[in-house]
Enzyme design. Sequence first.
Site, short mmCIF file in Angstrom:
data_model
loop_
_atom_site.label_atom_id
_atom_site.label_comp_id
_atom_site.label_asym_id
_atom_site.label_seq_id
_atom_site.Cartn_x
_atom_site.Cartn_y
_atom_site.Cartn_z
N THR A 72 56.88 32.48 8.87
CA THR A 72 56.48 33.74 8.24
C THR A 72 57.08 34.87 9.06
O THR A 72 56.88 34.93 10.27
CB THR A 72 54.93 33.86 8.19
N GLU A 106 70.54 46.00 10.78
CA GLU A 106 70.60 47.26 11.53
C GLU A 106 71.73 48.15 11.00
O GLU A 106 72.70 47.67 10.41
CB GLU A 106 70.90 46.99 13.01
N SER A 120 62.97 37.65 14.12
CA SER A 120 61.87 36.69 14.39
C SER A 120 61.75 36.49 15.90
O SER A 120 62.16 37.34 16.68
CB SER A 120 62.17 35.35 13.69
N ASN A 166 76.58 35.85 12.19
CA ASN A 166 77.40 37.04 11.88
C ASN A 166 77.45 37.91 13.13
O ASN A 166 76.53 37.87 13.94
CB ASN A 166 76.77 37.84 10.73
I1 8IG Z 1 71.16 35.50 10.14
O1 8IG Z 1 72.69 40.91 12.05
C1 8IG Z 1 70.83 37.33 10.84
N1 8IG Z 1 69.60 37.77 11.07
N2 8IG Z 1 68.27 41.93 12.65
N3 8IG Z 1 70.52 41.41 12.35
C2 8IG Z 1 69.19 41.07 12.28
N4 8IG Z 1 68.79 39.88 11.86
C3 8IG Z 1 69.75 39.01 11.50
C4 8IG Z 1 71.11 39.29 11.55
C5 8IG Z 1 71.51 40.57 11.99
N5 8IG Z 1 71.77 38.21 11.12
#
Ligand code: 8IG
Length: 273
Positions: free
Chosen positions: A94, A194, A213, A236
């Site tokens: 969650t 972001e 998380s 990424n």
């Molecule tokens: I998968 O680039 C993943 N989760 N905050 N930023 C944030 N959470 C993510 C990202 C990201 N890629």
Amino acid sequence: MRHLLEDENIDPFQIAQQAADQIADKSGVDEHQIALTLGSGWAKAADLLGETVSEIPAADIIGFSKPAVIGHGGTLRSIKLQNGKFALVIGARTHFYENHGVRAVVHSVRTAAKTGAKVMVLTNGAGGIRPEWAGGASVLISDHINLTASSPLEGANFVDLTDLYSKRLRAIAREVDSSLDEGVYVQFRGPHYETPAEVQMAKTIGGDIVGMSTALEAIAARESGMEILGMSLITNLAAGIQSTPLSHSEVIEAGQAAEARISKLLAEIVGKI
Ligand code: 8IG
């Protein structure tokens, strides 16, 4: 629909105890020694850990049920490892951005502790701030910065967070793969990614990884006395670090491409804990 754990009149630790009792009852496993939360890209790892002795729909366990999204809850698996220990694999996370409150976010961790787990392995898919992590690096979390403006702790409970992400467990991970990098995980609330400016802020304050998380879960795991291993799959590069916009499909594809490799890595690490 309100989540059960949004009712302030209930005791979240009592619900976690009830959940653990239900898991023991349904799985036939009296005690789990280790628990793992499998985030984006990590789901396949469960198959490599050992022999699945039980798989319970998370929605059948108290506190995990989310009536609004029936069938979306994932499962709770009990896996017998080669060394004879039992692992509880939590496939249902969650997120704080779901707005069910922080008690719901950390219920799985508190339940894991009540099933007997002394080690909590928290995995996630996340964005990377270091360009060399392009292409699906897996990174050990060395520390975190919690930008959610929240805490799973209630009352004047001043829990120490020094060495939150266990040095011992990180060393075990590096015995398996000496090339593993480490980084500081920055938890944002999400669910939006972001802005590039926010990523630069995260970098300036000492962050290497951005995600939605893990930090809140790690705090609850420490409160429950568990030793914590955190690992991120960099699906990424964070916004502005990569030149192209972020997309969820990119994240899913990167996760799938890395799945076999990181699953094997995680299974080997868990076998040594
Ligand atoms: I998968 O680039 C993943 N989760 N905050 N930023 C944030 N959470 C993510 C990202 C990201 N890629």
